[in-house]
Design a protein around this motif. Structure first.
Motif, PDB file in Angstrom:
ATOM      1  N   MET A   1      61.890  41.643 -29.106  1.00  0.00           N
ATOM      2  CA  MET A   1      61.694  40.294 -28.564  1.00  0.00           C
ATOM      3  C   MET A   1      61.702  39.269 -29.698  1.00  0.00           C
ATOM      4  N   GLY A   2      62.351  38.106 -29.502  1.00  0.00           N
ATOM      5  CA  GLY A   2      62.425  37.094 -30.553  1.00  0.00           C
ATOM      6  C   GLY A   2      61.117  36.340 -30.716  1.00  0.00           C
ATOM      7  N   ALA A   3      61.129  35.412 -31.704  1.00  0.00           N
ATOM      8  CA  ALA A   3      59.907  34.620 -31.953  1.00  0.00           C
ATOM      9  C   ALA A   3      59.652  33.693 -30.779  1.00  0.00           C
ATOM     10  N   SER A   4      58.393  33.566 -30.368  1.00  0.00           N
ATOM     11  CA  SER A   4      58.049  32.666 -29.272  1.00  0.00           C
ATOM     12  C   SER A   4      57.918  31.239 -29.803  1.00  0.00           C
ATOM     13  N   GLN A   5      57.829  30.279 -28.845  1.00  0.00           N
ATOM     14  CA  GLN A   5      57.617  28.889 -29.234  1.00  0.00           C
ATOM     15  C   GLN A   5      56.325  28.764 -30.041  1.00  0.00           C
ATOM     16  N   LYS A   6      55.336  29.575 -29.660  1.00  0.00           N
ATOM     17  CA  LYS A   6      54.042  29.509 -30.368  1.00  0.00           C
ATOM     18  C   LYS A   6      54.193  30.016 -31.811  1.00  0.00           C
ATOM     19  N   ASP A   7      54.970  31.128 -31.987  1.00  0.00           N
ATOM     20  CA  ASP A   7      55.205  31.630 -33.359  1.00  0.00           C
ATOM     21  C   ASP A   7      55.882  30.541 -34.184  1.00  0.00           C
ATOM     22  N   PHE A   8      56.820  29.853 -33.519  1.00  0.00           N
ATOM     23  CA  PHE A   8      57.586  28.810 -34.215  1.00  0.00           C
ATOM     24  C   PHE A   8      56.656  27.666 -34.638  1.00  0.00           C
ATOM     25  N   GLU A   9      55.788  27.253 -33.702  1.00  0.00           N
ATOM     26  CA  GLU A   9      54.861  26.159 -34.030  1.00  0.00           C
ATOM     27  C   GLU A   9      53.879  26.588 -35.116  1.00  0.00           C
TER      28      GLU A   9
ATOM     29  N   TYR B   1      64.841  23.070 -43.069  1.00  0.00           N
ATOM     30  CA  TYR B   1      65.249  21.891 -42.302  1.00  0.00           C
ATOM     31  C   TYR B   1      66.367  22.269 -41.325  1.00  0.00           C
ATOM     32  N   ALA B   2      67.375  22.973 -41.869  1.00  0.00           N
ATOM     33  CA  ALA B   2      68.545  23.304 -41.046  1.00  0.00           C
ATOM     34  C   ALA B   2      68.142  24.207 -39.870  1.00  0.00           C
ATOM     35  N   LEU B   3      67.305  25.200 -40.174  1.00  0.00           N
ATOM     36  CA  LEU B   3      66.902  26.133 -39.099  1.00  0.00           C
ATOM     37  C   LEU B   3      66.049  25.414 -38.060  1.00  0.00           C
ATOM     38  N   TYR B   4      65.203  24.502 -38.531  1.00  0.00           N
ATOM     39  CA  TYR B   4      64.365  23.735 -37.599  1.00  0.00           C
ATOM     40  C   TYR B   4      65.254  22.909 -36.648  1.00  0.00           C
ATOM     41  N   LYS B   5      66.246  22.206 -37.237  1.00  0.00           N
ATOM     42  CA  LYS B   5      67.130  21.369 -36.401  1.00  0.00           C
ATOM     43  C   LYS B   5      67.901  22.237 -35.409  1.00  0.00           C
ATOM     44  N   GLN B   6      68.413  23.361 -35.924  1.00  0.00           N
ATOM     45  CA  GLN B   6      69.212  24.244 -35.056  1.00  0.00           C
ATOM     46  C   GLN B   6      68.339  24.795 -33.928  1.00  0.00           C
ATOM     47  N   ALA B   7      67.092  25.153 -34.275  1.00  0.00           N
ATOM     48  CA  ALA B   7      66.193  25.747 -33.278  1.00  0.00           C
ATOM     49  C   ALA B   7      65.782  24.723 -32.235  1.00  0.00           C
ATOM     50  N   THR B   8      65.683  23.451 -32.616  1.00  0.00           N
ATOM     51  CA  THR B   8      65.174  22.461 -31.667  1.00  0.00           C
ATOM     52  C   THR B   8      66.292  21.663 -30.991  1.00  0.00           C
ATOM     53  N   GLU B   9      67.416  21.449 -31.717  1.00  0.00           N
ATOM     54  CA  GLU B   9      68.477  20.609 -31.128  1.00  0.00           C
ATOM     55  C   GLU B   9      69.797  21.333 -30.900  1.00  0.00           C
ATOM     56  N   GLY B  10      69.920  22.551 -31.479  1.00  0.00           N
ATOM     57  CA  GLY B  10      71.198  23.260 -31.363  1.00  0.00           C
ATOM     58  C   GLY B  10      72.125  22.861 -32.504  1.00  0.00           C
ATOM     59  N   PRO B  11      73.442  23.142 -32.360  1.00  0.00           N
ATOM     60  CA  PRO B  11      74.390  22.878 -33.442  1.00  0.00           C
ATOM     61  C   PRO B  11      74.407  21.402 -33.875  1.00  0.00           C
ATOM     62  N   CYS B  12      74.739  21.200 -35.138  1.00  0.00           N
ATOM     63  CA  CYS B  12      74.738  19.853 -35.739  1.00  0.00           C
ATOM     64  C   CYS B  12      75.549  18.886 -34.858  1.00  0.00           C
ATOM     65  N   ASN B  13      74.917  17.764 -34.526  1.00  0.00           N
ATOM     66  CA  ASN B  13      75.541  16.852 -33.557  1.00  0.00           C
ATOM     67  C   ASN B  13      75.548  15.408 -34.051  1.00  0.00           C
ATOM     68  N   THR B  14      75.410  15.237 -35.379  1.00  0.00           N
ATOM     69  CA  THR B  14      75.394  13.858 -35.894  1.00  0.00           C
ATOM     70  C   THR B  14      76.542  13.681 -36.876  1.00  0.00           C
ATOM     71  N   PRO B  15      77.012  12.437 -37.052  1.00  0.00           N
ATOM     72  CA  PRO B  15      78.117  12.229 -37.999  1.00  0.00           C
ATOM     73  C   PRO B  15      77.681  12.513 -39.441  1.00  0.00           C
TER      74      PRO B  15
ATOM     75  N   LYS C   1      69.954  28.918 -30.637  1.00  0.00           N
ATOM     76  CA  LYS C   1      68.637  28.341 -30.922  1.00  0.00           C
ATOM     77  C   LYS C   1      67.579  29.419 -31.178  1.00  0.00           C
ATOM     78  N   GLU C   2      67.607  30.485 -30.338  1.00  0.00           N
ATOM     79  CA  GLU C   2      66.574  31.531 -30.445  1.00  0.00           C
ATOM     80  C   GLU C   2      66.659  32.236 -31.807  1.00  0.00           C
ATOM     81  N   THR C   3      67.918  32.464 -32.260  1.00  0.00           N
ATOM     82  CA  THR C   3      68.079  33.141 -33.558  1.00  0.00           C
ATOM     83  C   THR C   3      67.576  32.230 -34.676  1.00  0.00           C
ATOM     84  N   ALA C   4      67.890  30.937 -34.551  1.00  0.00           N
ATOM     85  CA  ALA C   4      67.432  29.991 -35.583  1.00  0.00           C
ATOM     86  C   ALA C   4      65.911  29.977 -35.636  1.00  0.00           C
ATOM     87  N   ARG C   5      65.294  30.021 -34.461  1.00  0.00           N
ATOM     88  CA  ARG C   5      63.833  29.997 -34.398  1.00  0.00           C
ATOM     89  C   ARG C   5      63.255  31.245 -35.088  1.00  0.00           C
TER      90      ARG C   5
END
Ligand SMILES: CCCCCC/C=C/C(=O)SCCNC(=O)CCNC(=O)[C@H](O)C(C)(C)COP(=O)(O)OP(=O)(O)OC[C@H]1O[C@@H](n2cnc3c(N)ncnc32)[C@H](O)[C@@H]1OP(=O)(O)O
Length: 359
Positions: free
Chosen positions: A1-9, A31-45, A69-73
């Motif tokens: 089982m992957g990391a839960s939201q609580k493990d992440f927090e 930073y990169a893993l946090y963004k990927q885990a919370t927002e998904g793939p890079c989406n800004t210019p 996202k789950e893997t990044a988390r």
């Protein structure tokens, strides 16, 4: 089982506690893993060529491509766990006694006779709870839940049990950081209270003096509450422009009935130890002169009872309402997140520090 939201927090909170700067490369990875885990793939210019820091951050995030996202988390949690253990490794060479203490700065954790004691240790500040202290209590509870002790005790050093949330947690915040601060504090609060809800062994509060705010409310989640007759129980939430937490909006009416709970939680009535006992919040009150001796004798006898039977009995009782408690905790934390942004709350905290409104 992957990391839960609580493990992440929890991992996010652990990053703030790292004793050594992990260096820019690791910070970029986090930073990169946090963004990927919370927002998904890079989406800004991509930032401009002269915007060096944001460009490096963007590149680190973008390099993760379509990592789920789950893997990044999970990767974030693993990375933080590696950092935490390597920052502890210097202390692992130290003798046992030193090692135990070196992990905590604001609490003292000791284990003896089947009892693990977590002692709040800021007596000069009446054991007011700083952010570091919330984190260290959570880490201590986690360690106690896994050690071989039978009973876990929370108590305070000095004349107070605890004066509740350290009000400096909400000072010196730049205007642009206020909302983020409220959000992070609500996450911290929810995790903190959650660790009491989920604690698997008998948990005892040895209330060695007055208790205020969150140190009172979470008592409803303990299995035994022993108090000196010098203790008082005060939840001045309305005075502070705040609202109840620690699941007290649910546990207090259940324990003492809605009328008495309202007196404490809405109107901030301070209870003596005798009143708290009469209302069911406290298990037993002892004279201050014999408090420590009587309580520890009692607890040592209890700690000799069959460990698994105690633990399982506690879990049966708690399991009846665990889900409900987590839901209440989430709601209380989210309401407080809003409250902390209110002028009522900000003014009350400023008043405390300008000495106009000692409670
Ligand atoms: C991540 C956030 C989660 C938030 C969860 C929500 C939690 C809510 C609560 O817990 S609400 C309750 C907050 N607590 C209070 O409002 C208590 C404030 N303190 C007091 O009213 C008094 O200090 C006292 C009655 C506890 C004790 O009074 P007294 O005996 O006169 O001692 P002093 O006031 O001189 O205190 C000594 C020293 O300690 C500092 N201090 C005490 N309590 C706090 C506190 N809660 N926050 C910050 N600092 C505190 C006090 O300022 C003195 O410091 P000094 O010696 O002047 O530097």
């Amino acid at each position: 089982m992957g990391a839960s939201q609580k493990d992440f927090e929890n991992a996010m909170n652990q990053v703030k506690l790292l004793k050594e700067d992990p260096g820019n490369e690791v910070k970029l990875k986090l930073y990169a893993l946090y963004k990927q885990a919370t927002e998904g793939p890079c989406n800004t210019p991509k930032p401009g060529v002269f915007d060096l820091i944001n460009k490096a951050k963007w590149e680190a995030w973008n390099a993760l491509g379509s990592l789920p996202k789950e893997t990044a988390r999970q990767n974030y949690v693993d990375l933080v766990s590696g950092l935490s253990s390597s920052s502890d490794s210097s202390s692992q060479a130290k003798p046992e006694a030193d090692r135990k203490q070196a992990e905590y700065e604001t609490v003292v954790m000791t284990s003896e006779d089947g009892i693990t004691k977590i002692m709040l240790n800021r007596p000069a500040k009446k054991n007011a709870l700083t952010e570091q202290m919330y984190q260290e209590i959570m880490l201590a509870l986690e360690a106690a839940s896994k050690d071989d002790s039978t009973i876990t005790v929370l108590t305070g050093n000095g004349d107070y049990y605890s004066s509740g949330n350290d009000l400096t947690n909400f000072t010196n915040i730049p205007p642009e950081g206020v909302e983020a601060k409220a959000k992070n504090s609500a996450i911290l609060l929810r995790n903190f209270v959650g660790s009491f809800i989920d604690f698997p062994k008998p948990l005892v509060a040895v209330v060695n003096g007055p208790a205020v705010g969150i140190s009172v409310t979470v008592l409803g989640l303990f299995d035994l509450v022993y108090a000196t007759d010098r203790a008082t129980f005060h939840t001045p939430f309305s005075h502070l422009g705040q609202t109840p937490e620690g699941c007290s909006s649910y546990t207090f009416p259940k324990i003492m009935g809605p009328a008495k709970a309202a007196e404490m939680l809405i109107f901030g009535k301070k209870l003596t130890a005798g009143e708290a006992y009469a209302q069911g919040l406290v298990t037993e009150v002892f004279p201050d002169s014999t408090f420590q001796k009587e309580v520890w004798t009692r607890l040592k006898a209890y700690s000799k009872l069959p460990q698994n039977a105690l633990r399982i009995s506690k879990q049966i009782i708690r399991s009846q309402e665990k889900e409900k408690l987590h839901a209440v905790n989430a709601k209380e934390s989210s309401i407080l997140q809003e409250r902390w942004l209110s002028s009522e709350c900000m003014n009350a905290i400023m008043n405390f520090f300008s000495q106009k409104a000692k409670l």
